[in-house]
Design a protein around this motif. Structure first.
Motif, PDB file in Angstrom:
ATOM      1  N   ASP A 264      55.313  49.847  70.279  1.00  0.00           N
ATOM      2  CA  ASP A 264      54.488  51.013  69.966  1.00  0.00           C
ATOM      3  C   ASP A 264      54.429  51.307  68.469  1.00  0.00           C
ATOM      4  O   ASP A 264      53.645  52.165  68.042  1.00  0.00           O
ATOM      5  CB  ASP A 264      55.026  52.246  70.709  1.00  0.00           C
ATOM      6  N   ALA A 265      55.220  50.602  67.675  1.00  0.00           N
ATOM      7  CA  ALA A 265      55.150  50.768  66.225  1.00  0.00           C
ATOM      8  C   ALA A 265      53.751  50.483  65.702  1.00  0.00           C
ATOM      9  O   ALA A 265      53.338  51.039  64.664  1.00  0.00           O
ATOM     10  CB  ALA A 265      56.163  49.854  65.533  1.00  0.00           C
ATOM     11  N   LYS A 266      52.992  49.632  66.395  1.00  0.00           N
ATOM     12  CA  LYS A 266      51.630  49.328  65.968  1.00  0.00           C
ATOM     13  C   LYS A 266      50.762  50.587  65.963  1.00  0.00           C
ATOM     14  O   LYS A 266      49.973  50.819  65.046  1.00  0.00           O
ATOM     15  CB  LYS A 266      51.013  48.277  66.893  1.00  0.00           C
ATOM     16  N   SER A 267      50.897  51.403  67.000  1.00  0.00           N
ATOM     17  CA  SER A 267      50.106  52.634  67.075  1.00  0.00           C
ATOM     18  C   SER A 267      50.530  53.622  66.000  1.00  0.00           C
ATOM     19  O   SER A 267      49.688  54.228  65.315  1.00  0.00           O
ATOM     20  CB  SER A 267      50.256  53.270  68.463  1.00  0.00           C
ATOM     21  N   PHE A 268      51.833  53.784  65.829  1.00  0.00           N
ATOM     22  CA  PHE A 268      52.307  54.761  64.848  1.00  0.00           C
ATOM     23  C   PHE A 268      52.025  54.313  63.415  1.00  0.00           C
ATOM     24  O   PHE A 268      51.935  55.143  62.509  1.00  0.00           O
ATOM     25  CB  PHE A 268      53.791  55.038  65.066  1.00  0.00           C
ATOM     26  N   ASP A 269      51.868  53.025  63.218  1.00  0.00           N
ATOM     27  CA  ASP A 269      51.493  52.522  61.891  1.00  0.00           C
ATOM     28  C   ASP A 269      50.154  53.097  61.454  1.00  0.00           C
ATOM     29  O   ASP A 269      49.904  53.289  60.254  1.00  0.00           O
ATOM     30  CB  ASP A 269      51.444  50.995  61.921  1.00  0.00           C
ATOM     31  N   ASP A 270      49.271  53.407  62.399  1.00  0.00           N
ATOM     32  CA  ASP A 270      47.973  53.982  62.065  1.00  0.00           C
ATOM     33  C   ASP A 270      48.097  55.371  61.446  1.00  0.00           C
ATOM     34  O   ASP A 270      47.163  55.851  60.801  1.00  0.00           O
ATOM     35  CB  ASP A 270      47.097  54.069  63.317  1.00  0.00           C
ATOM     36  N   LEU A 271      49.239  56.019  61.661  1.00  0.00           N
ATOM     37  CA  LEU A 271      49.491  57.329  61.047  1.00  0.00           C
ATOM     38  C   LEU A 271      50.272  57.190  59.746  1.00  0.00           C
ATOM     39  O   LEU A 271      50.715  58.194  59.176  1.00  0.00           O
ATOM     40  CB  LEU A 271      50.268  58.226  62.022  1.00  0.00           C
TER      41      LEU A 271
ATOM     42  N   GLY B  92      62.816  48.406  63.999  1.00  0.00           N
ATOM     43  CA  GLY B  92      63.525  48.252  65.256  1.00  0.00           C
ATOM     44  C   GLY B  92      65.003  48.461  65.019  1.00  0.00           C
ATOM     45  O   GLY B  92      65.660  47.657  64.356  1.00  0.00           O
ATOM     46  N   PHE B  93      65.545  49.568  65.544  1.00  0.00           N
ATOM     47  CA  PHE B  93      66.955  49.891  65.323  1.00  0.00           C
ATOM     48  C   PHE B  93      67.496  50.599  66.556  1.00  0.00           C
ATOM     49  O   PHE B  93      67.514  51.823  66.643  1.00  0.00           O
ATOM     50  CB  PHE B  93      67.123  50.758  64.076  1.00  0.00           C
ATOM     51  N   ALA B  94      67.891  49.807  67.541  1.00  0.00           N
ATOM     52  CA  ALA B  94      68.548  50.289  68.751  1.00  0.00           C
ATOM     53  C   ALA B  94      69.918  49.628  68.764  1.00  0.00           C
ATOM     54  O   ALA B  94      70.110  48.596  69.407  1.00  0.00           O
ATOM     55  CB  ALA B  94      67.743  49.924  69.988  1.00  0.00           C
ATOM     56  N   PRO B  95      70.888  50.174  68.039  1.00  0.00           N
ATOM     57  CA  PRO B  95      72.122  49.436  67.722  1.00  0.00           C
ATOM     58  C   PRO B  95      72.986  49.117  68.938  1.00  0.00           C
ATOM     59  O   PRO B  95      73.298  49.988  69.753  1.00  0.00           O
ATOM     60  CB  PRO B  95      72.853  50.378  66.762  1.00  0.00           C
ATOM     61  N   LEU B  96      73.341  47.840  69.046  1.00  0.00           N
ATOM     62  CA  LEU B  96      74.224  47.364  70.111  1.00  0.00           C
ATOM     63  C   LEU B  96      75.151  46.297  69.530  1.00  0.00           C
ATOM     64  O   LEU B  96      74.684  45.336  68.917  1.00  0.00           O
ATOM     65  CB  LEU B  96      73.424  46.732  71.256  1.00  0.00           C
TER      66      LEU B  96
ATOM     67  N   GLU C 167      58.720  57.833  58.768  1.00  0.00           N
ATOM     68  CA  GLU C 167      59.495  56.669  59.177  1.00  0.00           C
ATOM     69  C   GLU C 167      59.843  56.789  60.659  1.00  0.00           C
ATOM     70  O   GLU C 167      59.888  57.897  61.204  1.00  0.00           O
ATOM     71  CB  GLU C 167      60.788  56.556  58.357  1.00  0.00           C
ATOM     72  N   ALA C 168      60.095  55.651  61.276  1.00  0.00           N
ATOM     73  CA  ALA C 168      60.421  55.655  62.706  1.00  0.00           C
ATOM     74  C   ALA C 168      61.399  54.539  63.019  1.00  0.00           C
ATOM     75  O   ALA C 168      61.423  53.499  62.352  1.00  0.00           O
ATOM     76  CB  ALA C 168      59.150  55.481  63.546  1.00  0.00           C
ATOM     77  N   ILE C 169      62.196  54.755  64.076  1.00  0.00           N
ATOM     78  CA  ILE C 169      63.033  53.698  64.631  1.00  0.00           C
ATOM     79  C   ILE C 169      62.746  53.593  66.121  1.00  0.00           C
ATOM     80  O   ILE C 169      62.395  54.565  66.777  1.00  0.00           O
ATOM     81  CB  ILE C 169      64.547  53.931  64.390  1.00  0.00           C
ATOM     82  N   SER C 170      62.913  52.369  66.629  1.00  0.00           N
ATOM     83  CA  SER C 170      62.697  52.148  68.057  1.00  0.00           C
ATOM     84  C   SER C 170      63.406  50.871  68.479  1.00  0.00           C
ATOM     85  O   SER C 170      64.485  50.552  67.960  1.00  0.00           O
ATOM     86  CB  SER C 170      61.199  52.099  68.378  1.00  0.00           C
ATOM     87  N   GLU C 171      62.782  50.090  69.346  1.00  0.00           N
ATOM     88  CA  GLU C 171      63.436  49.021  70.088  1.00  0.00           C
ATOM     89  C   GLU C 171      63.513  47.681  69.357  1.00  0.00           C
ATOM     90  O   GLU C 171      62.925  47.471  68.315  1.00  0.00           O
ATOM     91  CB  GLU C 171      62.709  48.817  71.419  1.00  0.00           C
ATOM     92  N   VAL C 172      64.239  46.769  69.986  1.00  0.00           N
ATOM     93  CA  VAL C 172      64.375  45.352  69.637  1.00  0.00           C
ATOM     94  C   VAL C 172      64.831  45.153  68.201  1.00  0.00           C
ATOM     95  O   VAL C 172      64.272  44.372  67.441  1.00  0.00           O
ATOM     96  CB  VAL C 172      63.082  44.555  69.914  1.00  0.00           C
TER      97      VAL C 172
END
Length: 444
Positions: A389-396, A402-406, A181-186
């Motif tokens: 970049d989630a598109k690239s990591f989806d290949d793995l 997207g969880f950059a809490p504000l 699993e991953a978290i990132s932007e927007v």
């Protein structure tokens, strides 16, 4: 751990204390990405991140895919390394900015009116800074996460990730061994419905992309002659058809869930088929949501000719095309019909759409961490019209959110900050994000 960080621990320096300075430092690195390696690159910012991680005992690695184009990756050992690992990724590059258009210099990291100003303040050096602040705080105080955490600060996201995430996924997949699993932007930012309810939009889907070049070949000649085979005329007509076209509404599972949740919060049913009235209810996030109701294609560049009295033999244009999950074939068929038989199209960069479900322990951890800091919070899913970049990591096989809490002031045009002039992030929002991310890691 360095002497500096030992001293920081002794005097009780926390992630909240240093997140603003970390954000300002990162903004001051001009990492503008022009898409052709003509910019300064990310190397200096990647070295800065590596230094900050090494100061608290990690062993970060810098990967340079092209001179100056660098990413930094490190792994934090969790209490139970047998559990699947979590990836937190952010990009270090930014889109260019013209200082003359800004209230404060876009690479100064100025603090004014309760905000940190600068290119990357929301896209996405804020999340980079929050991640660094949380990781440094936890390691200084000896608080290991429940499971392994991989942190990746990446190059080239703003041009599709070829020299960042895509390079690492293709050449160094071992860095992400065990990550599920991953978290990132927007995502994770607030939309205020009322003082009693703030919705936090979690990105669970994003549109695919076809950045494409259009070419029309004609017959070159003298500008004074009657000329029926004019490449500029043919191309201009095709580009105008594309630019004015309104693709049909297609409501995906993610967007349907978003509209249902928002409708409940507003006490009204939102009809995606009536886009005008639906978007009118969304305020500042209408820009983000409106583009997720259909495929889109926007002309962005035109090029032809070299002299006023010479009809060129070729004309070119570029289109930014985005398609909904499950609708790529429909999108391309519609586009070809609009372009007609005389326009040749070729992809400059293409990538898939991604979508995941809004459920599971990670989603529960997001909701719990948000509510602990904002009792009015409710996490809901939404689709991003752009790409990450989630598109690239989806290949793995990595499930991305997207969880950059504000927590944002209701009047702030957050959507307008992305790639916009006077980009800025509230200081209080950064500190809120640090608290939420810290709790989230304990719960995840």
């Amino acid at each position: 751990m360095s002497d500096t960080d030992t001293a920081d621990t002794a005097r009780g320096v926390t992630g909240e204390d240093e997140v603003v300075d970390l954000c300002r430092d990162l903004i001051r690195f001009d990492t503008s990405n022009y898409g052709d390696h003509s910019g300064p690159g990310e190397r200096k910012a990647a070295e800065y991140v590596a230094e900050k991680l090494a100061e608290v005992g990690l062993e970060p690695r810098i990967f340079e895919s092209h001179p100056g184009r660098a990413s930094t990756v490190a792994r934090i050992e969790g209490e139970d390394p047998s559990r699947p690992a979590l990836l937190i990724h952010g990009h270090l590059d930014v889109v260019p900015a013209n200082a003359a258009d800004w209230t404060h210099d876009p690479f100064s990291g100025e603090v004014a009116d309760g905000c940190v100003w600068g290119r990357g303040a929301v896209d996405m050096k804020d999340m980079d800074a929050m991640t660094l602040a949380v990781v440094r705080d936890r390691l200084r105080s000896g608080r290991r996460p429940p499971r392994d955490i991989v942190v990746a600060f990446l190059a080239d996201e703003e041009a599709g990730g070829t020299y960042g995430a895509r390079h690492l996924v293709d050449r160094h997949p071992e860095l992400f061994e065990g990550v599920t699993e991953a978290i990132s932007e927007v995502g994770g930012f607030s939309f205020t419905v009322s003082e009693q309810r703030r919705l936090y939009l979690i990105q669970t889907a994003e549109k695919g992309m076809h950045w494409m070049k259009l070419t029309v070949a004609g017959t070159a000649g003298h500008g004074s002659m009657i000329h029926r085979d004019n490449a500029i005329t043919e191309l201009s007509e095709a580009v105008a058809r594309v630019g004015r076209h309104r693709f049909p509404v297609r409501v995906t599972k993610t967007t349907r869930a978003f509209l249902d949740e928002l409708g409940d919060a507003l006490g009204t049913e939102l009809d995606p088929e009536d886009m005008e009235s639906t978007l009118a209810r969304l305020g500042g996030i209408a820009k983000l949501i409106g583009a997720t109701l259909s495929n889109t294609a926007n002309p962005t560049q035109l090029n032809a000719g070299y002299k006023v009295n010479v009809i060129p033999g070729e004309a070119t244009a570029h289109i930014d095309g985005r398609f909904l999950p499950g609708h790529e074939e429909e999108f391309l068929a519609d586009l070809d019909r609009l372009l007609g038989p005389h326009v040749r199209r070729e992809d400059v960069h293409a990538d898939k759409a991604v979508e995941t479900t809004f459920d599971g322990a990670l989603v529960e951890a997001m909701q719990s961490a948000l509510v602990a800091e904002d009792p009015a919070a409710k996490a809901i899913p939404y689709m991003l019209s752009g790409g990450t970049d989630a598109k690239s990591f989806d290949d793995l096989g990595i499930r991305g959110f997207g969880f950059a809490p504000l927590k944002l002031p209701p009047e702030l045009d957050f959507a307008g900050m992305f790639h916009g002039v006077d980009e800025r992030v509230p200081v209080d929002g950064l500190k809120f994000g640090v608290r939420v991310l810290d709790r989230f890691l304990d719960l995840s």
